[in-house]
Design a protein around this motif. Structure first.
Motif, mmCIF file in Angstrom:
data_model
loop_
_atom_site.group_PDB
_atom_site.id
_atom_site.type_symbol
_atom_site.label_atom_id
_atom_site.label_comp_id
_atom_site.label_asym_id
_atom_site.label_seq_id
_atom_site.Cartn_x
_atom_site.Cartn_y
_atom_site.Cartn_z
ATOM 1 N N THR A 70 -9.742 -9.554 -9.666
ATOM 2 C CA THR A 70 -9.416 -8.287 -9.031
ATOM 3 C C THR A 70 -8.896 -8.525 -7.616
ATOM 4 O O THR A 70 -9.577 -9.142 -6.805
ATOM 5 C CB THR A 70 -10.678 -7.403 -8.956
ATOM 6 O OG1 THR A 70 -11.197 -7.254 -10.267
ATOM 7 C CG2 THR A 70 -10.338 -6.047 -8.374
ATOM 8 N N GLU A 72 -8.963 -7.160 -4.809
ATOM 9 C CA GLU A 72 -9.538 -6.133 -3.945
ATOM 10 C C GLU A 72 -9.135 -6.314 -2.482
ATOM 11 O O GLU A 72 -8.892 -5.334 -1.774
ATOM 12 C CB GLU A 72 -11.062 -6.140 -4.070
ATOM 13 C CG GLU A 72 -11.565 -5.734 -5.441
ATOM 14 C CD GLU A 72 -13.069 -5.836 -5.536
ATOM 15 O OE1 GLU A 72 -13.734 -5.552 -4.529
ATOM 16 O OE2 GLU A 72 -13.577 -6.207 -6.601
ATOM 17 N N ILE A 75 -5.930 -4.629 -1.553
ATOM 18 C CA ILE A 75 -5.814 -3.183 -1.759
ATOM 19 C C ILE A 75 -6.436 -2.467 -0.565
ATOM 20 O O ILE A 75 -7.638 -2.577 -0.321
ATOM 21 C CB ILE A 75 -6.521 -2.745 -3.057
ATOM 22 C CG1 ILE A 75 -5.930 -3.484 -4.258
ATOM 23 C CG2 ILE A 75 -6.383 -1.237 -3.258
ATOM 24 C CD1 ILE A 75 -6.649 -3.207 -5.556
ATOM 25 N N THR A 76 -5.620 -1.734 0.174
ATOM 26 C CA THR A 76 -6.112 -1.066 1.385
ATOM 27 C C THR A 76 -5.776 0.422 1.429
ATOM 28 O O THR A 76 -6.409 1.169 2.175
ATOM 29 C CB THR A 76 -5.523 -1.735 2.642
ATOM 30 O OG1 THR A 76 -4.088 -1.709 2.555
ATOM 31 C CG2 THR A 76 -5.979 -3.192 2.748
ATOM 32 N N PHE A 96 -1.624 0.160 -6.816
ATOM 33 C CA PHE A 96 -3.066 0.021 -6.634
ATOM 34 C C PHE A 96 -3.532 0.902 -5.478
ATOM 35 O O PHE A 96 -2.767 1.180 -4.547
ATOM 36 C CB PHE A 96 -3.431 -1.434 -6.329
ATOM 37 C CG PHE A 96 -3.075 -2.404 -7.421
ATOM 38 C CD1 PHE A 96 -3.976 -2.703 -8.422
ATOM 39 C CD2 PHE A 96 -1.832 -3.018 -7.440
ATOM 40 C CE1 PHE A 96 -3.653 -3.600 -9.427
ATOM 41 C CE2 PHE A 96 -1.493 -3.918 -8.430
ATOM 42 C CZ PHE A 96 -2.411 -4.208 -9.432
ATOM 43 N N ILE A 98 -7.373 2.807 -3.438
ATOM 44 C CA ILE A 98 -8.808 3.066 -3.345
ATOM 45 C C ILE A 98 -9.012 4.572 -3.331
ATOM 46 O O ILE A 98 -8.273 5.298 -2.662
ATOM 47 C CB ILE A 98 -9.399 2.467 -2.052
ATOM 48 C CG1 ILE A 98 -9.198 0.948 -2.014
ATOM 49 C CG2 ILE A 98 -10.886 2.803 -1.921
ATOM 50 C CD1 ILE A 98 -9.560 0.320 -0.675
ATOM 51 N N LYS A 206 -16.909 4.224 -4.313
ATOM 52 C CA LYS A 206 -15.690 3.595 -3.809
ATOM 53 C C LYS A 206 -15.066 2.876 -4.994
ATOM 54 O O LYS A 206 -15.648 1.933 -5.539
ATOM 55 C CB LYS A 206 -16.004 2.610 -2.689
ATOM 56 C CG LYS A 206 -14.760 1.930 -2.104
ATOM 57 C CD LYS A 206 -15.137 0.973 -0.971
ATOM 58 C CE LYS A 206 -13.901 0.353 -0.341
ATOM 59 N NZ LYS A 206 -14.250 -0.585 0.765
ATOM 60 N N TYR A 208 -11.747 1.005 -6.744
ATOM 61 C CA TYR A 208 -10.437 0.357 -6.703
ATOM 62 C C TYR A 208 -9.780 0.620 -8.056
ATOM 63 O O TYR A 208 -10.377 0.347 -9.106
ATOM 64 C CB TYR A 208 -10.579 -1.144 -6.482
ATOM 65 C CG TYR A 208 -11.080 -1.533 -5.111
ATOM 66 C CD1 TYR A 208 -10.200 -1.966 -4.126
ATOM 67 C CD2 TYR A 208 -12.441 -1.474 -4.798
ATOM 68 C CE1 TYR A 208 -10.657 -2.333 -2.863
ATOM 69 C CE2 TYR A 208 -12.907 -1.833 -3.539
ATOM 70 C CZ TYR A 208 -12.008 -2.262 -2.581
ATOM 71 O OH TYR A 208 -12.460 -2.617 -1.329
ATOM 72 N N LYS A 210 -6.074 0.771 -10.554
ATOM 73 C CA LYS A 210 -4.662 0.525 -10.829
ATOM 74 C C LYS A 210 -4.137 1.744 -11.574
ATOM 75 O O LYS A 210 -4.726 2.170 -12.572
ATOM 76 C CB LYS A 210 -4.471 -0.728 -11.687
ATOM 77 C CG LYS A 210 -3.011 -0.982 -12.078
ATOM 78 C CD LYS A 210 -2.879 -2.207 -12.974
ATOM 79 C CE LYS A 210 -1.430 -2.431 -13.386
ATOM 80 N NZ LYS A 210 -1.274 -3.613 -14.276
#
Length: 246
Positions: A70, A72, A75-76, A96, A98, A206, A208, A210
């Motif tokens: 992943t 992660e 991803i921001t 992607f 969050i 929270k 994450y 796709k």
């Protein structure tokens, strides 16, 4: 093999004819009457590995095709559910993000067949009841059949802006989210499965995710959960305040 996906086309352009070796999982196999032979079509669910055994992880990351780990750390961007849907409508490419959302549907206490699926250990195709792989391109067709059971859940994500329905939560991410293995889950009583469900259901998480635009499904959007954990209230307040200002 056919595909109209931009990412896949770009990857194909880097391959060397008669030298590059591809392993493709989750490709659709159909008979082409014009060519009189079977053809494979890849889509957003397909996993393409270039030159298996020669650092395929680097190839997957370089070309932004699905990878096992992943991403992660990369991803921001934070979205509300509505923003995820809007971006999917405006952008045909997968992306992607969050989202700090509630899990509003999690059917852990339904039929086990809706929670756990059996897949071929080599190509990851779903295995029918006769326990045989139907994938004509499976790399293990000439070997002893091997299957693995895994979580394969559909969950809904909701916040104050709407609901993203039928997001995929699969192994190994599902094990991390639920805190148990498939074997442990199958041994749980109905009461314990219900308790596990309510530990996450309607809790701010929270997540994450796709997101893949898809005209083949009613909502037009297909989501896959890459990671999910209970959200820190302070972190939620910070990000949600920023989103409300936009």
């Amino acid at each position: 093999t056919y595909s109209w996906d931009r990412e896949t086309i770009q990857l194909m352009q880097t391959l060397i004819p008669k030298e590059s070796l591809l392993f493709i999982a989750d490709a659709k196999i159909t008979f082409d009457s014009f060519r009189g032979s079977m053809v494979a079509t890849v889509n957003s669910r397909s996993i393409i590995t270039v030159n298996p055994g020669k650092k395929p992880q680097q190839h997957l990351q370089k070309h932004n095709i699905r990878w096992n780990e992943t991403p992660e750390d990369s991803i921001t961007d934070v979205y509300t559910v509505r923003q995820l849907k809007q971006k999917a409508q405006e952008n045909p490419e997968a992306f992607f993000g969050i989202t700090y959302s509630f899990i509003s549907k999690l059917d852990l206490d339904s039929s086990v067949s809706k929670v756990i699926r059996t897949r071929c250990s080599r190509c990851k195709f779903l295995v029918p009841e006769d326990m045989s792989c139907t994938n004509q391109l499976c790399p293990g067709r000439d070997q002893v059949f091997s299957a693995a059971t895994c979580f394969d859940l559909l969950v809904d994500l909701s916040d104050h802006t709407g609901t993203l329905q039928a997001c995929h939560l699969r192994s190994p991410m599902a094990e991390k989210t639920l805190g148990c293995t498939v074997k442990e889950f199958t041994s749980l009583t109905d009461d314990k499965r219900t308790k596990m469900k309510w530990r996450l259901l309607l809790e701010r998480c929270k997540i994450y995710v796709k997101v893949v635009p898809s005209a083949k499904i009613k909502t037009g959007v297909r989501g896959t959960i890459l990671a999910c954990s209970l959200a820190d209230p302070g972190e939620v307040k910070q990000h949600m305040s920023a989103l409300l200002q936009h």
